[in-house]
Scaffold this motif. Structure first.
Motif, PDB file in Angstrom:
ATOM      1  N   LEU A 138       0.888  -1.274  -0.044  1.00 41.42           N
ATOM      2  CA  LEU A 138      -0.154  -0.040   0.099  1.00 41.42           C
ATOM      3  C   LEU A 138       0.911   1.269  -0.092  1.00 41.42           C
ATOM      4  CD1 LEU A 138       0.200   0.692   3.211  1.00 41.42           C
ATOM      5  CD2 LEU A 138      -1.510  -0.935   3.365  1.00 41.42           C
ATOM      6  N   SER A 139       0.161   2.246  -0.155  1.00 41.16           N
ATOM      7  CA  SER A 139       0.968   3.595  -0.397  1.00 41.16           C
ATOM      8  C   SER A 139       0.354   4.786   0.542  1.00 41.16           C
ATOM      9  CB  SER A 139       0.812   4.293  -1.818  1.00 41.16           C
ATOM     10  OG  SER A 139       1.711   3.335  -2.619  1.00 41.16           O
ATOM     11  N   TYR A 140       0.940   5.507   1.066  1.00 44.76           N
ATOM     12  CA  TYR A 140       0.230   6.456   2.123  1.00 44.76           C
ATOM     13  C   TYR A 140       1.355   7.591   2.290  1.00 44.76           C
ATOM     14  CZ  TYR A 140       2.974   3.677   5.606  1.00 44.76           C
ATOM     15  OH  TYR A 140       4.066   2.982   6.077  1.00 44.76           O
ATOM     16  N   ARG A 141       0.938   8.661   2.970  1.00 40.89           N
ATOM     17  CA  ARG A 141       1.882   9.771   3.205  1.00 40.89           C
ATOM     18  C   ARG A 141       2.165   9.679   4.751  1.00 40.89           C
ATOM     19  NH1 ARG A 141      -2.498  13.993   1.650  1.00 40.89           N
ATOM     20  NH2 ARG A 141      -3.778  12.329   2.886  1.00 40.89           N
ATOM     21  N   ILE A 142       3.481  10.103   4.919  1.00 39.40           N
ATOM     22  CA  ILE A 142       4.251  10.351   6.278  1.00 39.40           C
ATOM     23  C   ILE A 142       4.527  11.815   6.492  1.00 39.40           C
ATOM     24  CG2 ILE A 142       4.913   8.052   6.308  1.00 39.40           C
ATOM     25  CD1 ILE A 142       7.741   8.852   5.920  1.00 39.40           C
ATOM     26  N   ARG A 143       4.729  12.276   7.627  1.00 46.22           N
ATOM     27  CA  ARG A 143       5.325  13.654   8.057  1.00 46.22           C
ATOM     28  C   ARG A 143       6.659  13.474   8.534  1.00 46.22           C
ATOM     29  NH1 ARG A 143       2.731  18.054   7.480  1.00 46.22           N
ATOM     30  NH2 ARG A 143       0.690  17.398   7.667  1.00 46.22           N
ATOM     31  N   THR A 144       7.566  13.846   8.085  1.00 48.32           N
ATOM     32  CA  THR A 144       9.135  13.804   8.831  1.00 48.32           C
ATOM     33  C   THR A 144       9.360  14.693   9.696  1.00 48.32           C
ATOM     34  OG1 THR A 144      10.095  15.396   7.380  1.00 48.32           O
ATOM     35  CG2 THR A 144       9.966  13.287   6.259  1.00 48.32           C
ATOM     36  N   ALA A 145      10.248  14.629  10.437  1.00 43.66           N
ATOM     37  CA  ALA A 145      10.509  15.363  11.833  1.00 43.66           C
ATOM     38  C   ALA A 145      10.885  16.591  11.357  1.00 43.66           C
ATOM     39  CB  ALA A 145      11.850  14.907  12.486  1.00 43.66           C
ATOM     40  N   GLU A 146      11.233  17.040  10.034  1.00 42.27           N
ATOM     41  CA  GLU A 146      11.441  18.310   9.534  1.00 42.27           C
ATOM     42  C   GLU A 146       9.897  19.173   9.150  1.00 42.27           C
ATOM     43  OE1 GLU A 146      13.198  15.838   8.444  1.00 42.27           O
ATOM     44  OE2 GLU A 146      14.747  16.197   9.592  1.00 42.27           O
ATOM     45  N   GLY A 147       9.131  18.292   9.320  1.00 44.55           N
ATOM     46  CA  GLY A 147       7.562  18.919   8.844  1.00 44.55           C
ATOM     47  C   GLY A 147       7.186  18.406   7.332  1.00 44.55           C
ATOM     48  N   ALA A 148       8.186  17.902   6.555  1.00 40.59           N
ATOM     49  CA  ALA A 148       7.839  17.563   5.186  1.00 40.59           C
ATOM     50  C   ALA A 148       6.943  16.361   4.918  1.00 40.59           C
ATOM     51  CB  ALA A 148       9.295  17.314   4.493  1.00 40.59           C
ATOM     52  N   VAL A 149       6.044  16.484   3.903  1.00 42.74           N
ATOM     53  CA  VAL A 149       5.182  15.073   3.718  1.00 42.74           C
ATOM     54  C   VAL A 149       5.854  14.489   2.502  1.00 42.74           C
ATOM     55  CG1 VAL A 149       2.865  14.645   2.758  1.00 42.74           C
ATOM     56  CG2 VAL A 149       3.441  16.405   4.445  1.00 42.74           C
ATOM     57  N   LYS A 150       6.022  13.224   2.907  1.00 46.33           N
ATOM     58  CA  LYS A 150       6.404  12.199   1.758  1.00 46.33           C
ATOM     59  C   LYS A 150       5.389  11.326   1.477  1.00 46.33           C
ATOM     60  CE  LYS A 150      11.371  12.563   3.101  1.00 46.33           C
ATOM     61  NZ  LYS A 150      12.580  11.502   3.475  1.00 46.33           N
ATOM     62  N   TRP A 151       5.428  10.848   0.245  1.00 46.72           N
ATOM     63  CA  TRP A 151       4.734   9.568  -0.070  1.00 46.72           C
ATOM     64  C   TRP A 151       5.472   8.318   0.215  1.00 46.72           C
ATOM     65  CZ3 TRP A 151      -0.179   8.292  -1.244  1.00 46.72           C
ATOM     66  CH2 TRP A 151      -1.078   9.511  -1.612  1.00 46.72           C
ATOM     67  N   VAL A 152       5.195   7.180   0.713  1.00 44.27           N
ATOM     68  CA  VAL A 152       5.786   6.059   0.943  1.00 44.27           C
ATOM     69  C   VAL A 152       5.056   4.795   0.246  1.00 44.27           C
ATOM     70  CG1 VAL A 152       7.244   6.888   2.696  1.00 44.27           C
ATOM     71  CG2 VAL A 152       4.874   5.688   3.206  1.00 44.27           C
ATOM     72  N   TRP A 153       5.762   3.794   0.044  1.00 40.71           N
ATOM     73  CA  TRP A 153       5.182   2.462  -0.355  1.00 40.71           C
ATOM     74  C   TRP A 153       5.675   1.428   0.530  1.00 40.71           C
ATOM     75  CZ3 TRP A 153       7.580  -2.146  -1.954  1.00 40.71           C
ATOM     76  CH2 TRP A 153       6.514  -3.001  -2.316  1.00 40.71           C
ATOM     77  N   GLU A 154       4.794   0.705   1.081  1.00 33.16           N
ATOM     78  CA  GLU A 154       5.027  -0.357   2.068  1.00 33.16           C
ATOM     79  C   GLU A 154       4.659  -1.697   1.643  1.00 33.16           C
ATOM     80  OE1 GLU A 154       3.920  -1.326   6.772  1.00 33.16           O
ATOM     81  OE2 GLU A 154       3.450   0.891   5.939  1.00 33.16           O
ATOM     82  N   GLN A 155       5.602  -2.635   1.835  1.00 31.23           N
ATOM     83  CA  GLN A 155       5.242  -4.056   1.666  1.00 31.23           C
ATOM     84  C   GLN A 155       5.569  -4.628   2.956  1.00 31.23           C
ATOM     85  OE1 GLN A 155       6.024  -6.268  -1.822  1.00 31.23           O
ATOM     86  NE2 GLN A 155       7.028  -7.763  -0.711  1.00 31.23           N
ATOM     87  N   GLY A 156       4.475  -5.668   3.611  1.00 34.44           N
ATOM     88  CA  GLY A 156       4.769  -6.327   4.579  1.00 34.44           C
ATOM     89  C   GLY A 156       3.968  -7.382   4.913  1.00 34.44           C
ATOM     90  N   CYS A 157       4.111  -8.236   5.804  1.00 36.49           N
ATOM     91  CA  CYS A 157       3.160  -9.546   6.163  1.00 36.49           C
ATOM     92  C   CYS A 157       3.148  -9.556   7.701  1.00 36.49           C
ATOM     93  CB  CYS A 157       4.107 -10.686   5.436  1.00 36.49           C
ATOM     94  SG  CYS A 157       5.734 -11.209   5.998  1.00 36.49           S
ATOM     95  N   GLY A 158       2.491 -10.647   8.017  1.00 37.44           N
ATOM     96  CA  GLY A 158       2.035 -10.806   9.515  1.00 37.44           C
ATOM     97  C   GLY A 158       3.043 -12.075   9.954  1.00 37.44           C
ATOM     98  N   ILE A 159       3.241 -12.210  11.056  1.00 36.87           N
ATOM     99  CA  ILE A 159       4.163 -13.290  11.685  1.00 36.87           C
ATOM    100  C   ILE A 159       2.908 -14.101  12.584  1.00 36.87           C
ATOM    101  CG2 ILE A 159       5.924 -14.098  12.979  1.00 36.87           C
ATOM    102  CD1 ILE A 159       6.505 -12.840  10.265  1.00 36.87           C
TER     103      ILE A 159
END
Length: 416
Positions: A138-159
């Motif tokens: 999935l893709s979503y947005r994060i806010r960095t420590a400096e206040g900038a907004v970035k788009w990120v892509w995440e791949q994961g799975c459950g244990i």
């Protein structure tokens, strides 16, 4: 009797002269009538080789985790994304350190870093994937420590535990901000290309009947016997001229004529456009403040296109100051470019609209007051001239458009 033990590592030599590591366990036993030394010697060749392989694997993994452009993590299955492990590269991605995420837990990835507008959607998508024991992307947005907004892509799975419960989530997060920007730019480029093709086909079909309507309306207006009829015909003429204006701007996308570049004095272009708009500026009570650096260098551009850039930007500023105000124009050299600044004292542009301001048909003005194409035309012309434009605005304090164009030189001329 008394008993003492000493453990140490050393190396022994074989008959063939090669050495090998050993571990020695030496015990000293003392009885009433005798003293005994007991030594146990273990060959460590295989153990040392395994330890070295493990150390090399750990070093390689540490290097990879440190230099990965994204962030590897293991977290609890909660909405805070409580981190149990995160790679050092989290600092580059988020601006927060490994210690803040894992050791002190001062920072919550789900609560502090992830944009709240995206948080619920991400949580639901992850839980749906875990329910079906499927990996998630999935893709979503994060806010960095400096206040900038970035788009990120995440791949994961459950244990999962032996009973099928989710005990942890592991995954990888990478910055895709630049990729998203390129995709947006590609979509805009494709849209402009389609718009240009459409405009070429429509120009004749719409332009010809509009000219006929305009000519007949103007003829009837001269012959109209009463004021009411003339006002109605004036409305027809005004709307036909507006349609014609939109078509002319649409045709600018489909223009096949290459720019005819030469050394252009932007101050001369600016003064020519201001002279054309003098009556309108006076009528709207707009004060013009000009600042031009002495010995301003020429730019490498098409003079007609530069005229269109100035005209659209100044008209845009005028439309933003319907009740009067101050129009500030500045020209000055910066490095190998000339910078044009057009600043108005109007109502400004809301922050959420700034990224759309150069999109076709997007307008902050009321319906009927703008085509939404003027700034798109300006953006296209400047791209063709290897120039750039950006906008800043504070709502209630006006907007500032900053244009940069390459300075004219023999080197630039030959490169073109």
């Amino acid at each position: 009797g008394e008993r003492e033990q000493v453990d140490f590592r050393t190396s022994h030599r074989r008959k063939d002269g090669t050495s090998y590591p050993v571990e020695v366990h030496l015990q000293y036993l003392q009885g009433e009538n005798r003293r005994v030394f007991l030594a146990i010697v273990l060959d460590l060749t295989e153990r040392v080789a395994t330890e070295r392989e493990l150390q090399e694997a750990q070093r390689t993994l540490s290097t990879l985790l440190t230099n990965l452009p994204g962030m590897v993590y293991r977290c609890q299955n909660d909405q805070n994304w409580t981190m149990e492990f995160v790679s050092p590269s989290c600092q580059n991605l988020t601006g927060f350190s490994h210690e803040q995420f894992v050791e002190t837990r001062q920072i919550s990835y789900g609560e502090t870093v992830m944009l709240q507008e995206d948080r619920q959607r991400v949580w639901q998508n992850v839980q749906e994937a875990l329910k079906n024991r499927q990996p998630f992307q999935l893709s979503y947005r994060i806010r960095t420590a400096e206040g900038a907004v970035k788009w990120v892509w995440e791949q994961g799975c459950g244990i999962f535990s032996a009973t099928g419960e989710v005990v942890r989530i592991e995954g990888y997060v990478v910055d895709i901000t630049q990729q998203r920007a390129l995709e947006d730019q590609l979509r805009k480029t494709e849209r402009l290309a389609e718009l240009g093709t459409l405009a070429s086909g429509m120009a004749h079909e719409i332009g010809t009947p509009m000219n006929v309507i305009l000519g007949r309306a103007e003829l009837l207006m001269r012959k109209a016997p009463d004021e009411r009829t003339r006002r109605g015909l004036e409305t027809i003429v005004t709307q036909v001229e507006r349609i014609t204006k939109i078509m002319n701007q649409l045709l600018s996308f489909a223009r096949k004529r290459p720019a005819e570049r030469q050394g252009v004095n932007l101050e001369v272009v600016m003064l020519d456009v201001l002279d054309v708009l003098q009556e309108r500026l006076g009528k709207q009570q707009i004060e013009v403040v000009k600042t031009v650096s002495p010995q301003l260098p020429k730019v490498w551009a098409d003079p007609d296109h530069m005229n269109q850039v100035f005209l659209n930007l100044i008209l845009n500023a005028c439309q933003a100051m319907s009740d009067g105000g101050t129009l500030s124009l500045a020209l000055h050299p910066i490095d190998d470019t000339v910078e044009l600044i057009v600043q108005d004292s109007g109502s400004g542009i809301p922050e959420e609209q700034l990224s759309k301001i150069f999109d076709p048909f997007f307008s902050t003005k009321a319906v009927g007051e703008g085509t939404g194409l003027g700034l798109t035309v300006v953006h296209g012309i400047l791209q063709e001239h290897q120039g750039a434009i950006r906008v800043t605005s504070v709502p209630g304090q006006g907007a500032t458009f900053i244009v940069s164009l390459p300075i004219y030189s023999e080197e630039v001329r030959h490169e073109a």
